[in-house]
Design an enzyme around this catalytic site. Structure first.
Site, PDB file in Angstrom:
ATOM      1  N   ASN A  10       0.825  -1.224   0.000  1.00 21.26           N
ATOM      2  CA  ASN A  10       0.000   0.000   0.000  1.00 21.26           C
ATOM      3  C   ASN A  10       0.859   1.274   0.000  1.00 21.26           C
ATOM      4  OD1 ASN A  10      -2.485   1.672   2.102  1.00 21.26           O
ATOM      5  ND2 ASN A  10      -2.448   1.525  -0.101  1.00 21.26           N
ATOM      6  N   CYS A  12       3.087   1.671  -3.212  1.00 17.15           N
ATOM      7  CA  CYS A  12       3.439   1.899  -4.622  1.00 17.15           C
ATOM      8  C   CYS A  12       2.223   1.812  -5.552  1.00 17.15           C
ATOM      9  CB  CYS A  12       4.499   0.896  -5.091  1.00 17.15           C
ATOM     10  SG  CYS A  12       6.072   1.050  -4.214  1.00 17.15           S
ATOM     11  N   ARG A  13       1.689   0.602  -5.762  1.00 20.01           N
ATOM     12  CA  ARG A  13       0.642   0.416  -6.779  1.00 20.01           C
ATOM     13  C   ARG A  13      -0.745   0.859  -6.325  1.00 20.01           C
ATOM     14  NH1 ARG A  13       1.934  -5.774  -7.511  1.00 20.01           N
ATOM     15  NH2 ARG A  13       2.401  -5.393  -5.306  1.00 20.01           N
TER      16      ARG A  13
HETATM   17  P1  4NP Z   1       3.305  -2.201  -3.457  1.00 22.11           P
HETATM   18  O1  4NP Z   1       4.909  -2.369  -3.481  1.00 22.11           O
HETATM   19  O2  4NP Z   1       2.746  -3.551  -3.046  1.00 22.11           O
HETATM   20  O3  4NP Z   1       2.967  -1.845  -4.850  1.00 22.11           O
HETATM   21  O4  4NP Z   1       3.017  -1.109  -2.445  1.00 22.11           O
HETATM   22  C1  4NP Z   1       5.640  -2.823  -2.374  1.00 22.11           C
HETATM   23  C2  4NP Z   1       5.976  -1.916  -1.392  1.00 22.11           C
HETATM   24  C3  4NP Z   1       6.725  -2.336  -0.296  1.00 22.11           C
HETATM   25  C4  4NP Z   1       7.110  -3.654  -0.207  1.00 22.11           C
HETATM   26  C5  4NP Z   1       6.763  -4.555  -1.195  1.00 22.11           C
HETATM   27  C6  4NP Z   1       6.011  -4.129  -2.276  1.00 22.11           C
HETATM   28  N1  4NP Z   1       7.879  -4.076   0.906  1.00 22.11           N
HETATM   29  O5  4NP Z   1       8.307  -5.246   0.920  1.00 22.11           O
HETATM   30  O6  4NP Z   1       8.127  -3.286   1.836  1.00 22.11           O
END
Ligand code: 4NP
Length: 153
Positions: A10, A12-13
């Protein structure tokens, strides 16, 4: 209509999907509620990743005031549709579903494809923005072409 965008962190995407959908909903004159959440809790309380904030800003959307939170089983009661970014998000959310009603709310944002995780690849943020924007426009167009929506603005 209440829509929840879900990814892993929560940051990036799903914050992009949240901001883009809010932007498109406003443009379409709809009054849908949009929010986002993550299946993981590493970044709770944080704003979106600076790279997501920057790419959204490039396209004229401000997502800087969003705040990371974790997906909760109560979200199944709160939201009509829950869009996930990839198959691992799909499995994580479906694991929390209590019944078929919950399960039916959950789908991949891109229907038959995934939004790749850009966390470890700076070059993915722009293409991720573009694919999410296309999906949000498609969802609104599908909805607007649905005669059963009359009176649901
Ligand atoms: P998201 O990306 O799922 O698109 O927000 C990520 C952000 C952080 C992490 C992994 C994916 N993390 O491992 O901290």
């Amino acid at each position: 209509m209440k829509i929840l965008m879900v990814c892993l962190g929560n940051i990036c995407r799903s914050p992009l999907a949240h901001g883009i959908m809010e932007h498109e909903v406003k443009k379409a004159g709809l009054d849908w509620d949009v929010d986002s959440a993550g299946t993981g809790n590493w970044h709770v309380g944080e704003p979106p990743d600076r790279r997501s904030i920057a790419v959204a800003k490039n396209y004229g959307i401000d997502i800087s005031s969003q705040c990371c939170r974790v997906f909760n089983v109560k979200d199944f009661d709160e939201y009509d549709r829950i869009y996930v970014m990839d198959r691992s998000n799909l499995a994580d959310v479906l694991r929390l579903a209590r019944n078929d009603g919950d399960r039916q709310k959950v789908q991949l944002l891109l229907k038959n494809d995934i939004v790749p995780d850009p966390y470890y690849d700076n070059a993915l943020f722009d293409p991720v923005f573009v694919m999410i924007e296309k999906a949000c426009k498609r969802i609104i167009a599908d909805f607007s072409g649905d005669p059963s929506r009359s009176g649901t603005r």
